[in-house]
Design a protein around this motif. Structure first.
Motif, short mmCIF file in Angstrom:
data_model
loop_
_atom_site.label_atom_id
_atom_site.label_comp_id
_atom_site.label_asym_id
_atom_site.label_seq_id
_atom_site.Cartn_x
_atom_site.Cartn_y
_atom_site.Cartn_z
N LYS A 1 4.42 11.05 -10.56
CA LYS A 1 4.54 12.38 -11.54
C LYS A 1 5.95 13.09 -11.67
O LYS A 1 6.13 13.80 -12.48
CB LYS A 1 3.38 13.22 -11.44
N ASN B 1 0.89 -1.31 0.05
CA ASN B 1 0.03 0.01 0.00
C ASN B 1 0.77 1.13 0.12
O ASN B 1 0.61 2.29 -0.72
CB ASN B 1 -0.89 0.06 1.05
N GLU C 1 3.94 5.77 -5.46
CA GLU C 1 4.06 5.82 -7.10
C GLU C 1 2.85 6.76 -7.38
O GLU C 1 3.11 7.69 -8.49
CB GLU C 1 3.82 4.43 -7.89
N ARG C 2 1.90 6.81 -6.80
CA ARG C 2 0.68 7.44 -7.25
C ARG C 2 0.89 9.03 -6.89
O ARG C 2 0.77 9.90 -7.71
CB ARG C 2 -0.77 7.40 -6.56
N LYS C 3 1.65 9.17 -5.92
CA LYS C 3 1.86 10.57 -5.31
C LYS C 3 3.16 11.28 -6.05
O LYS C 3 3.22 12.30 -6.46
CB LYS C 3 1.72 10.79 -3.93
N GLN D 1 2.29 1.55 -3.55
CA GLN D 1 1.39 2.18 -4.43
C GLN D 1 1.26 3.44 -4.49
O GLN D 1 0.94 4.20 -5.27
CB GLN D 1 0.04 1.09 -4.34
N GLU D 2 0.90 4.16 -3.17
CA GLU D 2 0.37 5.33 -2.79
C GLU D 2 1.58 6.28 -3.14
O GLU D 2 1.42 7.33 -3.88
CB GLU D 2 0.15 5.59 -1.21
#
Length: 103
Positions: free
Chosen positions: A95, A84, A90-92, A87-88
């Motif tokens: 970019k 978790n 990479e998400r935040k 994944q977070e």
């Protein structure tokens, strides 16, 4: 060849992006991530910088005749929490690092 104005603008933009990245990383590190195993028999909590903050083990998960089961439940919960976090992250943060070689 770049003109001085373009270089100055690019540097300003890079500083802004660096500040945003630092703020995003700080917020991520303060966030809490939970991992569970087997109907919440084991629940672990991690911070975004992958530091374990808490572990809760239900009494029914503790079988003195089968310590391997408890070990497996802890491993499952920890791995779920760390997944978790990844994944977070990479998400935040993705970019900011997409397209940069070696990132």
């Amino acid at each position: 060849m770049m003109r001085g104005g373009n270089m100055q603008g690019m540097m300003k933009q890079m500083k802004k992006m660096q500040k945003e990245m630092t703020q995003a990383q700080k917020a991520l590190n303060e966030q809490e991530f939970t991992g569970t195993a087997s109907d919440d028999a084991v629940v672990v909590k991690f911070s975004g910088d992958k530091q374990m903050r808490d572990i809760v083990i239900k009494p029914e998960a503790i079988d003195p005749d089968d310590p391997d089961m408890l070990q497996d439940l802890i491993i499952m919960a920890v791995n779920a929490a760390l997944k978790n976090v990844d994944q977070e992250t990479e998400r935040k943060m993705g970019k900011y690092t997409r397209g940069i070689p070696g990132m």
